[in-house]
Design an enzyme around this catalytic site. Structure first.
Site, PDB file in Angstrom:
ATOM      1  N   PHE A 137      11.686  89.824  34.875  1.00  0.00           N
ATOM      2  CA  PHE A 137      12.389  88.595  35.236  1.00  0.00           C
ATOM      3  C   PHE A 137      11.767  88.023  36.501  1.00  0.00           C
ATOM      4  O   PHE A 137      11.635  88.720  37.508  1.00  0.00           O
ATOM      5  CB  PHE A 137      13.887  88.832  35.464  1.00  0.00           C
ATOM      6  CG  PHE A 137      14.610  87.538  35.762  1.00  0.00           C
ATOM      7  CD1 PHE A 137      14.968  86.679  34.738  1.00  0.00           C
ATOM      8  CD2 PHE A 137      14.888  87.167  37.066  1.00  0.00           C
ATOM      9  CE1 PHE A 137      15.591  85.462  35.011  1.00  0.00           C
ATOM     10  CE2 PHE A 137      15.522  85.950  37.346  1.00  0.00           C
ATOM     11  CZ  PHE A 137      15.874  85.104  36.306  1.00  0.00           C
ATOM     12  N   ASP A 222       6.569  91.199  42.648  1.00  0.00           N
ATOM     13  CA  ASP A 222       7.802  90.443  42.802  1.00  0.00           C
ATOM     14  C   ASP A 222       8.868  91.416  43.311  1.00  0.00           C
ATOM     15  O   ASP A 222       9.404  92.221  42.555  1.00  0.00           O
ATOM     16  CB  ASP A 222       8.200  89.827  41.453  1.00  0.00           C
ATOM     17  CG  ASP A 222       9.517  89.054  41.521  1.00  0.00           C
ATOM     18  OD1 ASP A 222      10.299  89.264  42.481  1.00  0.00           O
ATOM     19  OD2 ASP A 222       9.783  88.265  40.600  1.00  0.00           O
ATOM     20  N   LYS A 251      16.368  86.958  47.566  1.00  0.00           N
ATOM     21  CA  LYS A 251      17.703  87.569  47.573  1.00  0.00           C
ATOM     22  C   LYS A 251      18.213  88.053  48.936  1.00  0.00           C
ATOM     23  O   LYS A 251      18.866  87.286  49.631  1.00  0.00           O
ATOM     24  CB  LYS A 251      17.748  88.669  46.515  1.00  0.00           C
ATOM     25  CG  LYS A 251      17.672  88.061  45.093  1.00  0.00           C
ATOM     26  CD  LYS A 251      18.175  88.966  44.023  1.00  0.00           C
ATOM     27  CE  LYS A 251      18.465  88.228  42.729  1.00  0.00           C
ATOM     28  NZ  LYS A 251      17.340  88.080  41.801  1.00  0.00           N
TER      29      LYS A 251
HETATM   30  C1  LIG Z   1      16.606  87.023  41.059  1.00  0.00           C
HETATM   31  C2  LIG Z   1      15.155  87.214  40.807  1.00  0.00           C
HETATM   32  C3  LIG Z   1      14.253  86.131  40.797  1.00  0.00           C
HETATM   33  C4  LIG Z   1      14.725  84.698  40.890  1.00  0.00           C
HETATM   34  O1  LIG Z   1      15.300  84.401  42.109  1.00  0.00           O
HETATM   35  P1  LIG Z   1      16.116  83.019  42.287  1.00  0.00           P
HETATM   36  O2  LIG Z   1      16.451  83.014  43.746  1.00  0.00           O
HETATM   37  O3  LIG Z   1      17.294  83.080  41.391  1.00  0.00           O
HETATM   38  O4  LIG Z   1      15.193  81.922  41.901  1.00  0.00           O
HETATM   39  C5  LIG Z   1      12.914  86.391  40.652  1.00  0.00           C
HETATM   40  N1  LIG Z   1      12.453  87.651  40.509  1.00  0.00           N
HETATM   41  C6  LIG Z   1      13.289  88.710  40.499  1.00  0.00           C
HETATM   42  C7  LIG Z   1      12.724  90.087  40.367  1.00  0.00           C
HETATM   43  C8  LIG Z   1      14.662  88.536  40.631  1.00  0.00           C
HETATM   44  O5  LIG Z   1      15.479  89.579  40.586  1.00  0.00           O
END
Ligand SMILES: *Cc1c(COP(=O)(O)O)cnc(C)c1O
Length: 396
Positions: A137, A222, A251
């Site tokens: 994701f 990420d 986050k």
């Molecule tokens: C939550 C998340 C995102 C997206 O972040 P947003 O602030 O909602 O755009 C991207 N990568 C990972 C691994 C995530 O958990």
């Protein structure tokens, strides 16, 4: 307003993009939150790993108050003190030499994609393709959903932008085969969060690093969900002894304020020059002051130690539930990102936990209960959460 009144307003006026639980949370403290009818919950969601320091942490509240009285926003036309300090501190405590600030995880990944493409254009004869993993994701913008390895996120948005390709996670040989003439970077979550708390196989991240080195391409981590202390170290990659060329954060970085960041090594970051990327709000004085308070608290106050300790207690508690209920297949994770894979409808369990006063989320294929309590949580709240979970599981 009570829960019902707020629900009615949401249902009438807010875009219908979330299947929300039928409560509105109006107050929080530490690892507990209260809804608009006054009911208390143990919070094992923490705003989906955003409230790393729990709700209303004094260091965050103080930083907001202080900076709000001084200067909230200017623009990146000028130098911003708290932004330069936060960038310095993130670099001091990571592999990186430079930071670009934005407002979310998706935007941080967008910045990473743009930087990788600029790097490919300047140094690799126009390579542009980014390989990412199935079950991953990376966000909901067009580029980040294209890099996301989940059909449910991608469906209905064709045509997706070109230049992305998916390969199985934890399969080095598949990545090796997939790297083509145009591949500029490999993007992975060191631990998959939304995909169901999936850990990298032994040697996988090291293998990706070696492949990238051999082919002269970039490795992007990420760490939007697993960074900022969630795994018990400041960044998840530290567990595996593998450094990326680019890393994205969001986050927990802003303690609840919207902050994203893309960190990079000099040789890559140099491909961004004035005019190549920007964000109006990115790195403004308010959010960066709070980011500084979050980072300093994580580094100084034994928060990471607490995360490891509470993570162990929660893991063992979940393991012992696995011993009791045969429909629990596996407990996995690191620090305070833990998953319980069940052969049951995870959504139903989550809803019943909420009824009983425990907030958890579902990940994976609706079959992984995910536990993301604040890193500051204490033993009592962990035990309360486990007690509620046990009660709910015993009805499944
Ligand atoms: C939550 C998340 C995102 C997206 O972040 P947003 O602030 O909602 O755009 C991207 N990568 C990972 C691994 C995530 O958990």
């Amino acid at each position: 307003m009570k829960n019902q009144q707020i629900l009615r307003l949401t249902q009438k006026y807010v875009a219908n993009t979330y299947a929300r639980f039928p409560i509105a949370l109006v107050q929080g403290k530490g690892a507990r939150v209260w809804d608009a009818d006054g009911k208390e919950y143990i919070d094992f969601v923490a705003g989906i790993a955003v409230n790393g320091l729990g709700h209303n942490h004094p260091a965050i509240v103080r930083a907001i108050q202080r900076q709000a009285q001084t200067l909230i926003h200017v623009s990146n036309l000028y130098h911003i003190g708290p932004q330069s300090e936060l960038a310095r501190d993130l670099c001091r405590h990571s592999f990186a030499n430079r930071v670009f600030f934005c407002n979310s995880g998706a935007e941080a990944n967008e910045a990473a994609f743009k930087l990788a493409r600029r790097y490919g254009a300047e140094h690799l004869g126009g390579k542009y393709e980014i390989l990412s993993a199935l079950n991953s994701f990376h966000g909901r913008t067009l580029a980040t959903l294209t890099a996301t390895g989940q059909e449910k996120v991608r469906r209905g948005f064709d045509p997706l932008p070109p230049g992305f390709r998916l390969v199985p996670y934890n399969d080095l040989r598949a990545v090796d085969r997939a790297i083509g003439e145009k591949t500029v970077a490999i993007l992975v979550e060191p631990i998959q969060g939304e995909g169901g708390v999936v850990l990298p196989a032994e040697g996988y991240l090291e293998g990706l690093r070696e492949l990238c080195n051999t082919k002269g391409i970039l490795l992007i981590f990420d760490e939007v969900q697993v960074g900022m202390g969630r795994t018990g170290k400041l960044f998840a990659y530290e567990h595996f002894g593998v450094e990326p060329d680019i890393m994205t954060l969001a986050k927990a970085l802003g303690g609840g304020l919207p902050v994203g960041a893309m960190l990079a090594k000099d040789y890559v970051a140099d491909s961004f020059v004035p005019g190549t990327h920007a964000s109006t709000f990115g790195g403004n004085p308010l959010v960066c002051s709070v980011g500084l308070a979050v980072l300093n608290t994580l580094l100084k106050k034994g928060v990471l130690r607490n995360c490891v300790k509470m993570g162990k207690i929660l893991f063992e508690g979940l393991q012992s539930l696995k011993g009791r209920f045969r429909f629990i297949r596996e407990i996995r994770g690191k620090g305070l990102i833990l998953g319980m894979e069940v052969e049951r409808d995870g959504g139903k369990i989550v809803a019943e936990c909420l009824q009983e006063g425990l907030l958890i989320t579902c990940a994976g294929n609706n079959n992984v209960l995910r536990f993301l309590p604040p890193l500051t949580i204490g033993r009592r709240d962990i035990d309360r959460g486990l007690t509620i979970l046990e009660k709910v599981l015993s009805h499944q």
